[in-house]
Design an enzyme around this catalytic site. Sequence first.
Site, PDB file in Angstrom:
ATOM      1  N   HIS A  14      43.698  55.628  40.492  1.00 53.34           N
ATOM      2  CA  HIS A  14      42.648  54.851  41.139  1.00 53.34           C
ATOM      3  C   HIS A  14      41.823  55.853  41.952  1.00 53.34           C
ATOM      4  CE1 HIS A  14      45.801  51.613  40.795  1.00 53.34           C
ATOM      5  NE2 HIS A  14      44.770  51.074  40.182  1.00 53.34           N
ATOM      6  N   ASP A  32      43.622  56.745  45.011  1.00 52.07           N
ATOM      7  CA  ASP A  32      44.835  57.558  44.875  1.00 52.07           C
ATOM      8  C   ASP A  32      44.454  59.025  45.092  1.00 52.07           C
ATOM      9  OD1 ASP A  32      46.555  55.424  44.080  1.00 52.07           O
ATOM     10  OD2 ASP A  32      45.900  55.625  41.991  1.00 52.07           O
ATOM     11  N   GLU A  65      39.957  46.736  31.031  1.00 52.15           N
ATOM     12  CA  GLU A  65      41.372  46.334  30.911  1.00 52.15           C
ATOM     13  C   GLU A  65      41.471  44.836  31.184  1.00 52.15           C
ATOM     14  OE1 GLU A  65      44.128  48.442  33.506  1.00 52.15           O
ATOM     15  OE2 GLU A  65      45.753  47.070  33.024  1.00 52.15           O
ATOM     16  N   GLU A 104      46.903  46.165  27.964  1.00 46.22           N
ATOM     17  CA  GLU A 104      48.235  46.182  28.583  1.00 46.22           C
ATOM     18  C   GLU A 104      49.078  45.099  27.921  1.00 46.22           C
ATOM     19  OE1 GLU A 104      48.756  46.772  32.763  1.00 46.22           O
ATOM     20  OE2 GLU A 104      50.446  45.378  32.829  1.00 46.22           O
ATOM     21  N   HIS A 155      49.611  41.845  29.835  1.00 44.39           N
ATOM     22  CA  HIS A 155      48.407  41.020  29.996  1.00 44.39           C
ATOM     23  C   HIS A 155      48.160  40.180  28.742  1.00 44.39           C
ATOM     24  CE1 HIS A 155      46.677  44.073  33.174  1.00 44.39           C
ATOM     25  NE2 HIS A 155      47.875  43.624  33.490  1.00 44.39           N
ATOM     26  N   ASP A 213      52.985  38.889  36.705  1.00 44.95           N
ATOM     27  CA  ASP A 213      52.896  40.112  35.892  1.00 44.95           C
ATOM     28  C   ASP A 213      54.079  41.016  36.251  1.00 44.95           C
ATOM     29  OD1 ASP A 213      51.971  42.272  34.427  1.00 44.95           O
ATOM     30  OD2 ASP A 213      50.288  42.711  35.756  1.00 44.95           O
ATOM     31  N   ASP A 234      55.531  43.727  34.592  1.00 43.61           N
ATOM     32  CA  ASP A 234      55.500  45.179  34.337  1.00 43.61           C
ATOM     33  C   ASP A 234      56.895  45.750  34.098  1.00 43.61           C
ATOM     34  OD1 ASP A 234      52.731  45.106  34.648  1.00 43.61           O
ATOM     35  OD2 ASP A 234      52.792  45.747  36.733  1.00 43.61           O
ATOM     36  N   ASP A 290      52.422  51.145  32.205  1.00 39.97           N
ATOM     37  CA  ASP A 290      52.168  50.517  33.512  1.00 39.97           C
ATOM     38  C   ASP A 290      53.409  49.686  33.818  1.00 39.97           C
ATOM     39  OD1 ASP A 290      51.092  49.620  35.846  1.00 39.97           O
ATOM     40  OD2 ASP A 290      49.291  48.722  34.977  1.00 39.97           O
TER      41      ASP A 290
HETATM   42  C1  GLO Z   1      47.291  45.097  37.066  1.00 43.37           C
HETATM   43  C2  GLO Z   1      46.776  46.206  36.277  1.00 43.37           C
HETATM   44  C3  GLO Z   1      46.605  47.465  37.095  1.00 43.37           C
HETATM   45  C4  GLO Z   1      45.678  48.424  36.393  1.00 43.37           C
HETATM   46  C5  GLO Z   1      45.343  49.607  37.241  1.00 43.37           C
HETATM   47  C6  GLO Z   1      44.431  50.587  36.542  1.00 43.37           C
HETATM   48  O1  GLO Z   1      47.722  44.090  36.602  1.00 43.37           O
HETATM   49  O2  GLO Z   1      47.596  46.421  35.173  1.00 43.37           O
HETATM   50  O3  GLO Z   1      47.837  48.060  37.322  1.00 43.37           O
HETATM   51  O4  GLO Z   1      46.231  48.852  35.198  1.00 43.37           O
HETATM   52  O5  GLO Z   1      44.731  49.163  38.395  1.00 43.37           O
HETATM   53  O6  GLO Z   1      43.176  50.088  36.472  1.00 43.37           O
HETATM   54 MG    MG Z   2      47.561  47.982  33.745  1.00 41.30          MG
END
Ligand code: GLO
Ligand code: MG
Length: 348
Positions: free
Chosen positions: A53, A56, A178, A214, A217, A252, A254, A287
């Site tokens: 980010h 970051d 995304e 992702e 998602h 979510d 992950d 992710d």
């Molecule tokens: C959240 C997203 C997040 C993005 C990250 C990069 O649900 O997956 O983690 O991937 O902010 O843009």
């Molecule tokens: Mg992501």
Amino acid sequence: MSNQNLTEYRFSFGPWNIHEGADPFGPPVRDSFTFDEKVQFYRALGFVGIQFHDDDIVPDINDKTHAQLIQRTQTVKQLITDHGLTAEIVAPRLWEDPRTIDGAYTSNNPSERDYAIERSKRCIDIANEIECRIIVLWLAREGTYIREAKNSARAVGYLLDAINTMLDYDPNIRILIEPKPNEPMDQAYIPTIGHAIGLAYASKAPERVGGLIESAHAILAGLDPSDEMGYALYHKKLWSVHLNDQNGLKFDEDKAFGSENLRRAFNQVRVLEENGYGKNGEFVGLDVKTMRTQPREISTKHLVHSRETFLHLLEKARTLERAVEQQFIAARDDEGLDFYILEHLLGK
Ligand code: GLO
Ligand code: MG
């Protein structure tokens, strides 16, 4: 199996993937690792790319002058170069500032929309300085909690205006959208890769706008991640992925790649492999989140395991016997094909 044409996949993750375990119901359970410590982990864990980010790289970015922003970015660039790492992506974090409470690019308030654009330009400045051409837009709050709060058609126009402004600002960047159907909002305006690719074609430089899929998602949208990937691959617009796993329709999660549904993971690897993903330098991004229960000293295992699972499944995709598969397909014997895949995955 050695063959020069085989893709050598490169892996990436983001610093937020090693985290302290806080959730909406409880505080952190592990002390943080500093960014400098995390950078040292990458190579040892089998990773060469960092997903960033903007903040970051430049913490407290809103309080920094342009000169400070560039200086800090140069420091991080040196640090990652010293560790043999590259920045895969940079994403503007547009969901924490008070000005983005009701969305960033799609806020009803014009000065908040302006903030989102300015912040995105700063993100591009950082990306340039760290020699990364890929800007990822996770459109976190671009949606609503209730339908009547915003105008959904106008919102699409706002998103396109923002994308076009970024494309103009820097002719060398590519923008990867995304998609995610919900969380933090009840409903997002760009929930699937089809929506993202629609925006790409409507933009002023469709060849520079694509997508990042992702797994979780897609699952949250009730879709199969590998078919979503296939759709984007056909359009030559799958430029990154965030592999992970997800147990049904809930928050979510992950989870580690393949940990919930191995066959669904296999099909993601298979579709990527069969369509030449990675041959133009695309990374296999993860992710994934450490489980809250995991002790700090062993809180990077989910990354290693996700990568290992990808590589195991890659071997499975590469050793599938095409002639056998074709026989089942030709006979329209889906039962036979189904069981052949299961036995192959089980190592029978
Ligand atoms: C959240 C997203 C997040 C993005 C990250 C990069 O649900 O997956 O983690 O991937 O902010 O843009
Ligand atoms: Mg992501």
